[in-house]
Design an enzyme around this catalytic site. Sequence first.
Site, mmCIF file in Angstrom:
data_model
loop_
_atom_site.group_PDB
_atom_site.id
_atom_site.type_symbol
_atom_site.label_atom_id
_atom_site.label_comp_id
_atom_site.label_asym_id
_atom_site.label_seq_id
_atom_site.Cartn_x
_atom_site.Cartn_y
_atom_site.Cartn_z
ATOM 1 N N SER A 44 0.791 -1.170 0.117
ATOM 2 C CA SER A 44 -0.103 0.044 0.103
ATOM 3 C C SER A 44 0.833 1.153 0.102
ATOM 4 O O SER A 44 0.496 2.388 -0.693
ATOM 5 C CB SER A 44 -0.896 0.055 1.104
ATOM 6 O OG SER A 44 -1.738 -1.150 1.142
ATOM 7 N N GLU A 45 1.971 1.346 0.805
ATOM 8 C CA GLU A 45 2.879 2.370 0.809
ATOM 9 C C GLU A 45 4.353 1.879 0.962
ATOM 10 O O GLU A 45 4.408 0.857 1.660
ATOM 11 C CB GLU A 45 2.609 3.439 1.809
ATOM 12 C CG GLU A 45 1.430 4.235 1.659
ATOM 13 C CD GLU A 45 0.175 3.932 2.094
ATOM 14 O OE1 GLU A 45 -0.966 4.224 1.535
ATOM 15 O OE2 GLU A 45 -0.089 3.142 2.932
ATOM 16 N N THR A 46 5.590 2.577 0.578
ATOM 17 C CA THR A 46 6.718 2.368 0.882
ATOM 18 C C THR A 46 7.426 3.818 1.408
ATOM 19 O O THR A 46 6.984 4.616 0.788
ATOM 20 C CB THR A 46 7.661 1.961 -0.134
ATOM 21 O OG1 THR A 46 6.973 0.498 -0.656
ATOM 22 C CG2 THR A 46 8.822 1.607 -0.085
#
Length: 295
Positions: free
Chosen positions: A46-48
């Site tokens: 979903s995010e990094t």
Amino acid sequence: MPRFPYETVDVFTDRAFGGNPLAVFTDARGLSDTQMQALAAEMNYSETTFVLPADDPANDARVRIFHRTAEMPFAGHPNVGTAYVLASHGRDRDGVLRFEQKAGLVEVAVERDPAGAVTGAVIAAPQALSLGMELPIDEIATCVGLSRDDIATAAHKPVHASVGVKFVLTQVRPEALARAAPDLAAFRKLVRLRGELAGRLSLFLYARDGDTIRARMFAPLAGTWEDPATGSASATLGALLLSLDGGDKAAFSITQGVEMGRPSLLKVTSWRTEEGCHSRVGGSCIPMFRGEALL
């Protein structure tokens, strides 16, 4: 060949393979914007996050957050997970980390067990609650395969809201939550018709039983068909509910990711000031992988 170390953690859970996975590049010096975006797409979470030296030495890091297709000004689970990783390396100051981000300064309180091991973190959202436009009930229902009657509007209509990043918060009837499924064509149509959305539609559905909440979040236009734990949306919801319920302070327990097989638990505390309603969100983390990107 340059090597960029990373670690992954499962956020808002106390067990492996639960919660929301996050990749943290602990030293992103030398990476370009294009490379950061490409790495976030490659990780496919979903995010990094990408950790850089702070511009102000009074702060601990500059943290950039990317989802699969764009950079974000703020997000919940990336901050909790990044703080967990950095604190595990001893980079906090007396249990606190201060992150510079596009939405503002994010302060993180590190949580430890009695033996001193890092277990999780609590973040304060960088902005007070702001409310935008209301969205049409029929169109929101269509986006998630529900009927108009499945949308609960006694407290509020579907509304654009933010404490640092924007979500459309929509209350649904409890029996409807499990039936929700994103309709990509409907998402695209709504964004096309509503230029105010600026091409972005993250839809946070919730069912409420007092201070206990079940939630789901869909953002297929950003590559996230469903998110197992959305800290920034949970913080926004806490602030919204406090603004509607009245009072000076409230606490909420939010469960998300159940339908995905990645149950998550988010603890939200919201409070009122002269500036508006603010929120903190926190939870536990579990370390998963370590590696290097070779570029």
